[in-house]
Design an enzyme around this catalytic site. Structure first.
Site, short mmCIF file in Angstrom:
data_model
loop_
_atom_site.label_atom_id
_atom_site.label_comp_id
_atom_site.label_asym_id
_atom_site.label_seq_id
_atom_site.Cartn_x
_atom_site.Cartn_y
_atom_site.Cartn_z
CD GLN A 1 -0.11 -1.38 3.10
OE1 GLN A 1 -0.18 -2.34 2.40
NE2 GLN A 1 -0.04 -1.35 4.15
N GLY B 1 1.64 3.66 -3.19
CA GLY B 1 0.80 4.54 -3.70
C GLY B 1 0.05 5.28 -2.66
CG HIS B 2 -2.18 5.63 1.11
ND1 HIS B 2 -2.17 5.97 2.49
CD2 HIS B 2 -3.73 6.06 0.76
CE1 HIS B 2 -3.12 6.57 2.88
NE2 HIS B 2 -3.99 6.76 1.99
CG PHE B 3 -0.27 9.58 0.09
CD1 PHE B 3 -1.15 9.85 -0.82
CD2 PHE B 3 -0.66 9.49 1.40
CE1 PHE B 3 -2.58 9.84 -0.36
CE2 PHE B 3 -2.03 9.89 1.69
CZ PHE B 3 -2.99 10.02 0.66
CB VAL C 1 -0.21 8.06 5.55
CG1 VAL C 1 -1.18 7.86 6.52
CG2 VAL C 1 0.65 9.34 5.61
#
Length: 154
Positions: free
Chosen positions: A53, A56-58, A63
Site C-alpha cells: 500500500q 501509492g499511499h503516499f 501513511v
C-alpha cells in the site's frame, strides 16, 4: 455445553492464520495477546515500509490507510470470535464483517509503527458479535470504531 476458558493467552501468527482466512498482503494482524475468551484482546500489527500500500499511499509521505486500520480491528475481533466458537466444538467456516460504526481517525500511522488493536466485546447474540475497538501506537489513540461480525457455518 463446554465452558469457555477464562484466559486463552496469546495467538502467534500461525494460530492467527488458522483462525482467519486472510493471507498476505491482506492479513493485517501479526499476533494477538491478552486474549480473554471472546471478551477482549489486543491485536498487534508491525507496519513496515515494504508493504504494497505504501507504493501509492503516499510515495513521498507513506501513511498507513485508515481503512486498513479498521480492517485490522475487524480481523482481530474475528479471530477471537472464531477461537471462542472452536472452544465450543462449533467450527465456523467464515467470519464476515457486518457493520462499521463511529469510526474516527486521530493520527497518521507510518512505517516503523507498531499498532495495537484493543478490542472489547460490547455484546453478542448466537453467531453475531459487536466490538468496540481502539487502534493505538505507543499508547496514543490513532483510530477507533465499533465493529459487528458474524460467523457462518456451511
Amino acid at each position: 455445553m463446554t465452558e469457555t476458558p477464562t484466559e486463552l493467552g496469546t495467538a502467534d501468527i500461525m494460530r492467527v492464520m488458522e483462525l482467519l482466512p486472510h493471507r498476505y498482503p491482506f492479513l493485517l494482524v501479526d499476533r494477538i495477546t491478552a486474549i480473554n475468551g471472546d471478551e477482549s484482546c489486543i491485536g498487534i500489527k508491525n507496519v513496515t515500509i515494504n508493504e504494497p500500500q505504501f507504493t501509492g499511499h503516499f510515495p513521498a509521505m507513506p501513511v498507513f490507510p485508515g481503512v486498513l486500520l479498521v480492517e485490522g480491528m475487524a480481523q482481530t475481533a474475528g479471530a477471537i470470535c472464531c477461537a471462542h466458537r472452536l472452544s465450543q466444538d462449533t467450527k465456523p467456516n467464515r467470519v464476515y464483517l457486518m457493520t462499521i460504526d463511529k469510526v474516527k481517525f486521530r493520527k497518521p500511522v507510518v512505517p516503523g509503527d507498531t499498532v495495537e488493536y484493543h478490542m472489547k466485546k460490547m455484546s453478542n447474540r448466537r453467531f453475531m458479535w459487536w466490538f468496540r475497538g481502539e487502534a493505538k501506537v505507543n499508547g496514543a489513540l490513532v483510530a477507533e470504531a465499533e465493529i459487528g461480525a458474524m460467523l457462518v457455518t456451511e
